[in-house]
Design a protein around this motif. Structure first.
Motif, PDB file in Angstrom:
ATOM      1  N   ILE A  87      -5.579   6.903 -11.248  1.00 36.21           N
ATOM      2  CA  ILE A  87      -6.073   6.670  -9.876  1.00 36.21           C
ATOM      3  C   ILE A  87      -5.238   7.450  -8.859  1.00 36.21           C
ATOM      4  CG2 ILE A  87      -6.031   4.654  -8.208  1.00 36.21           C
ATOM      5  CD1 ILE A  87      -6.554   2.726 -10.742  1.00 36.21           C
ATOM      6  N   ILE A  88      -5.740   7.879  -7.609  1.00 32.62           N
ATOM      7  CA  ILE A  88      -5.108   8.575  -6.982  1.00 32.62           C
ATOM      8  C   ILE A  88      -4.286   7.673  -5.988  1.00 32.62           C
ATOM      9  CG2 ILE A  88      -4.933   9.943  -4.853  1.00 32.62           C
ATOM     10  CD1 ILE A  88      -7.613  11.130  -5.955  1.00 32.62           C
ATOM     11  N   LYS A  89      -2.913   7.655  -5.821  1.00 35.19           N
ATOM     12  CA  LYS A  89      -1.986   6.983  -4.975  1.00 35.19           C
ATOM     13  C   LYS A  89      -1.299   7.824  -4.105  1.00 35.19           C
ATOM     14  CE  LYS A  89      -2.587   3.198  -7.417  1.00 35.19           C
ATOM     15  NZ  LYS A  89      -1.279   2.654  -8.431  1.00 35.19           N
ATOM     16  N   CYS A  90      -0.810   7.288  -3.153  1.00 39.07           N
ATOM     17  CA  CYS A  90      -0.177   7.919  -2.043  1.00 39.07           C
ATOM     18  C   CYS A  90       1.273   8.084  -2.104  1.00 39.07           C
ATOM     19  CB  CYS A  90      -0.458   7.345  -0.609  1.00 39.07           C
ATOM     20  SG  CYS A  90       0.403   7.882   0.756  1.00 39.07           S
ATOM     21  N   GLY A  91       1.864   9.250  -2.223  1.00 31.93           N
ATOM     22  CA  GLY A  91       3.224   9.440  -2.234  1.00 31.93           C
ATOM     23  C   GLY A  91       4.227   8.905  -1.173  1.00 31.93           C
ATOM     24  N   ILE A  92       3.604   8.596   0.108  1.00 31.65           N
ATOM     25  CA  ILE A  92       4.007   8.264   1.312  1.00 31.65           C
ATOM     26  C   ILE A  92       4.345   6.768   1.147  1.00 31.65           C
ATOM     27  CG2 ILE A  92       3.967   7.962   3.806  1.00 31.65           C
ATOM     28  CD1 ILE A  92       2.328  10.736   3.685  1.00 31.65           C
ATOM     29  N   GLU A  93       3.274   6.205   0.682  1.00 31.62           N
ATOM     30  CA  GLU A  93       3.108   4.734   0.393  1.00 31.62           C
ATOM     31  C   GLU A  93       3.983   4.269  -0.675  1.00 31.62           C
ATOM     32  OE1 GLU A  93      -0.172   1.070   0.558  1.00 31.62           O
ATOM     33  OE2 GLU A  93      -0.750   2.854  -0.044  1.00 31.62           O
ATOM     34  N   LYS A  94       4.139   5.054  -1.727  1.00 31.09           N
ATOM     35  CA  LYS A  94       4.935   4.755  -2.817  1.00 31.09           C
ATOM     36  C   LYS A  94       6.347   4.617  -2.553  1.00 31.09           C
ATOM     37  CE  LYS A  94       5.767   5.789  -7.681  1.00 31.09           C
ATOM     38  NZ  LYS A  94       6.074   4.520  -8.238  1.00 31.09           N
ATOM     39  N   ALA A  95       6.970   5.713  -1.716  1.00 30.89           N
ATOM     40  CA  ALA A  95       8.215   5.733  -0.788  1.00 30.89           C
ATOM     41  C   ALA A  95       8.474   4.351  -0.187  1.00 30.89           C
ATOM     42  CB  ALA A  95       8.461   7.099  -0.291  1.00 30.89           C
ATOM     43  N   TYR A  96       7.348   4.012   0.609  1.00 26.21           N
ATOM     44  CA  TYR A  96       7.458   2.850   1.602  1.00 26.21           C
ATOM     45  C   TYR A  96       7.752   1.655   0.751  1.00 26.21           C
ATOM     46  CZ  TYR A  96       5.780  -0.648   4.520  1.00 26.21           C
ATOM     47  OH  TYR A  96       5.671  -2.021   5.374  1.00 26.21           O
ATOM     48  N   GLU A 107       8.938   1.300  -2.026  1.00 23.79           N
ATOM     49  CA  GLU A 107      10.200   1.310  -2.501  1.00 23.79           C
ATOM     50  C   GLU A 107      11.289   1.290  -1.706  1.00 23.79           C
ATOM     51  OE1 GLU A 107      10.478   4.359  -5.713  1.00 23.79           O
ATOM     52  OE2 GLU A 107       8.865   3.635  -6.627  1.00 23.79           O
ATOM     53  N   GLY A 108      10.943   0.842  -0.453  1.00 16.49           N
ATOM     54  CA  GLY A 108      12.036   0.930   0.715  1.00 16.49           C
ATOM     55  C   GLY A 108      12.648   2.008   1.031  1.00 16.49           C
ATOM     56  N   LYS A 109      12.333   3.107   0.793  1.00 15.02           N
ATOM     57  CA  LYS A 109      12.895   4.576   1.024  1.00 15.02           C
ATOM     58  C   LYS A 109      12.432   4.760   2.306  1.00 15.02           C
ATOM     59  CE  LYS A 109      14.349   5.217  -3.401  1.00 15.02           C
ATOM     60  NZ  LYS A 109      13.510   5.878  -4.307  1.00 15.02           N
ATOM     61  N   ILE A 110      11.381   4.543   2.996  1.00 11.74           N
ATOM     62  CA  ILE A 110      10.926   4.785   4.650  1.00 11.74           C
ATOM     63  C   ILE A 110      10.314   3.469   5.052  1.00 11.74           C
ATOM     64  CG2 ILE A 110      10.678   7.298   3.835  1.00 11.74           C
ATOM     65  CD1 ILE A 110       7.885   6.990   3.978  1.00 11.74           C
ATOM     66  N   SER A 111      10.225   3.545   6.396  1.00  7.05           N
ATOM     67  CA  SER A 111       9.583   2.581   7.239  1.00  7.05           C
ATOM     68  C   SER A 111       8.231   2.666   7.526  1.00  7.05           C
ATOM     69  CB  SER A 111      10.526   2.288   8.346  1.00  7.05           C
ATOM     70  OG  SER A 111      10.481   3.251   9.271  1.00  7.05           O
ATOM     71  N   TRP A 112       7.738   3.911   7.225  1.00  9.94           N
ATOM     72  CA  TRP A 112       6.225   4.247   7.711  1.00  9.94           C
ATOM     73  C   TRP A 112       5.542   4.211   6.448  1.00  9.94           C
ATOM     74  CZ3 TRP A 112       3.848   9.593   7.137  1.00  9.94           C
ATOM     75  CH2 TRP A 112       2.582   9.612   7.752  1.00  9.94           C
ATOM     76  N   LYS A 113       4.257   3.494   6.447  1.00  8.05           N
ATOM     77  CA  LYS A 113       3.480   3.236   5.304  1.00  8.05           C
ATOM     78  C   LYS A 113       2.773   4.467   4.748  1.00  8.05           C
ATOM     79  CE  LYS A 113       0.881  -0.308   3.089  1.00  8.05           C
ATOM     80  NZ  LYS A 113       0.692  -1.811   2.999  1.00  8.05           N
ATOM     81  N   LYS A 114       1.882   5.052   5.521  1.00  4.88           N
ATOM     82  CA  LYS A 114       1.121   5.983   5.305  1.00  4.88           C
ATOM     83  C   LYS A 114       0.184   6.323   6.548  1.00  4.88           C
ATOM     84  CE  LYS A 114      -2.235   3.141   2.952  1.00  4.88           C
ATOM     85  NZ  LYS A 114      -3.091   2.797   1.826  1.00  4.88           N
ATOM     86  N   PRO A 115      -0.215   7.473   6.866  1.00  7.74           N
ATOM     87  CA  PRO A 115      -1.364   7.652   7.884  1.00  7.74           C
ATOM     88  C   PRO A 115      -2.099   6.360   8.275  1.00  7.74           C
ATOM     89  CG  PRO A 115      -1.386   9.545   6.468  1.00  7.74           C
ATOM     90  CD  PRO A 115      -0.912   8.551   5.602  1.00  7.74           C
ATOM     91  N   VAL A 116      -2.233   5.915   9.404  1.00 10.45           N
ATOM     92  CA  VAL A 116      -3.134   4.792   9.735  1.00 10.45           C
ATOM     93  C   VAL A 116      -4.260   4.904   9.514  1.00 10.45           C
ATOM     94  CG1 VAL A 116      -3.323   5.076  12.324  1.00 10.45           C
ATOM     95  CG2 VAL A 116      -2.927   2.732  11.447  1.00 10.45           C
ATOM     96  N   SER A 117      -4.818   6.287   9.788  1.00 11.76           N
ATOM     97  CA  SER A 117      -6.633   6.422   9.293  1.00 11.76           C
ATOM     98  C   SER A 117      -6.781   6.253   7.704  1.00 11.76           C
ATOM     99  CB  SER A 117      -6.827   7.978   9.684  1.00 11.76           C
ATOM    100  OG  SER A 117      -6.143   8.676   8.729  1.00 11.76           O
ATOM    101  N   CYS A 118      -5.673   6.211   6.713  1.00 10.08           N
ATOM    102  CA  CYS A 118      -6.047   5.808   5.478  1.00 10.08           C
ATOM    103  C   CYS A 118      -5.757   4.397   5.364  1.00 10.08           C
ATOM    104  CB  CYS A 118      -4.861   6.453   4.741  1.00 10.08           C
ATOM    105  SG  CYS A 118      -4.805   8.246   4.664  1.00 10.08           S
ATOM    106  N   HIS A 119      -4.898   3.948   6.043  1.00  9.62           N
ATOM    107  CA  HIS A 119      -4.746   2.550   5.928  1.00  9.62           C
ATOM    108  C   HIS A 119      -6.001   1.700   6.358  1.00  9.62           C
ATOM    109  CE1 HIS A 119      -1.517  -0.877   6.558  1.00  9.62           C
ATOM    110  NE2 HIS A 119      -2.277  -1.250   5.600  1.00  9.62           N
ATOM    111  N   LEU A 120      -6.647   2.260   7.361  1.00  6.12           N
ATOM    112  CA  LEU A 120      -7.976   1.468   8.082  1.00  6.12           C
ATOM    113  C   LEU A 120      -9.183   1.739   7.491  1.00  6.12           C
ATOM    114  CD1 LEU A 120      -7.354   2.275  12.032  1.00  6.12           C
ATOM    115  CD2 LEU A 120      -7.612  -0.090  11.054  1.00  6.12           C
ATOM    116  N   PHE A 121      -9.209   2.813   6.591  1.00  5.90           N
ATOM    117  CA  PHE A 121     -10.630   3.164   5.794  1.00  5.90           C
ATOM    118  C   PHE A 121     -11.003   1.792   5.058  1.00  5.90           C
ATOM    119  CE2 PHE A 121     -13.070   4.849   2.344  1.00  5.90           C
ATOM    120  CZ  PHE A 121     -13.937   5.511   2.851  1.00  5.90           C
ATOM    121  N   PRO A 122     -12.324   1.511   5.110  1.00  6.16           N
ATOM    122  CA  PRO A 122     -13.391   2.611   5.704  1.00  6.16           C
ATOM    123  C   PRO A 122     -13.745   2.148   7.353  1.00  6.16           C
ATOM    124  CG  PRO A 122     -14.225   0.536   4.811  1.00  6.16           C
ATOM    125  CD  PRO A 122     -12.825   0.383   4.617  1.00  6.16           C
TER     126      PRO A 122
END
Length: 195
Positions: free
Chosen positions: A100-109, A111-126
């Motif tokens: 399953i393809i996962k997002c490296g940005i979201e994984k860091a988020y 795990e509490g490493k960053i405060s930005w979840k991922k691009p909002v366009s991805c988060h809003l899909f579809p």
């Protein structure tokens, strides 16, 4: 269409049902498309500032693509987007042990490493957001699942009876705020009561 402030929301967002079924689609939206994930201007800085923290979660091919093309690239049709690996998977993606393809940005988020979840366009899909050509303050929110790729998500949404706007509550609030979401929910409830 539902009009809220300067947004026109497709009726399908409240009428249709959708719940991602990653076991079936394998996160295919992260590699199926004409470009990488669309980015908002403020997200360009997020990518610059979080890259070194996100980098350990990425594949060698993803890192190579980012270092060759940049942390984001410009696409004539979509504007600023994430780079891809040879025109396929988003360079910020990786496959887990189940393929399953996962997002490296979201994984860091997560795990509490960053405060930005991922691009909002991805988060809003579809949900796809587009701006009016005549009025740059006017936005259209349309429901655009991929016909084959999202078939399982549409089926699961119907089975669980979860409307698109409820499934995407967190991302809608992230993009437009609580007040907007409450107005959308009220419009959905009004439409349901007056069927």
């Amino acid at each position: 269409m539902i009009a809220i402030d300067n947004k026109l929301v497709s009726d399908e967002i409240v009428e249709k049902q959708f719940v991602c079924d990653l076991v079936k689609c394998k996160g295919g939206c992260c590699e199926d498309g004409d470009a990488g994930a669309p980015l908002e201007l403020n997200e360009l800085d997020e990518l610059i500032h979080s890259y070194e923290i996100v980098k350990p979660y990425l594949t060698e091919a993803g890192i190579q693509s980012i270092e060759e093309h940049g942390k984001y690239v410009y696409d004539k049709e979509f504007g600023w987007v994430t780079p891809t690996i040879k025109g396929s998977m988003c360079a910020y993606g990786f496959k887990d042990e189940n393929g399953i393809i996962k997002c490296g940005i979201e994984k860091a988020y997560n795990e509490g490493k960053i405060s930005w979840k991922k691009p909002v366009s991805c988060h809003l899909f579809p949900i796809r957001v587009s701006k009016s050509k005549e009025d740059e303050d006017l936005e259209y929110l349309n429901y655009e699942p991929r016909p084959d790729l999202c078939r399982a998500a549409c089926k699961l949404g119907k089975h669980l009876k979860v409307p698109v706007y409820i499934f995407l509550k967190e991302s809608i609030i992230r993009k437009y705020g609580e007040e907007f979401y409450n107005a959308l929910e009220a419009a959905a409830q009004y439409a349901e009561a007056n069927k």
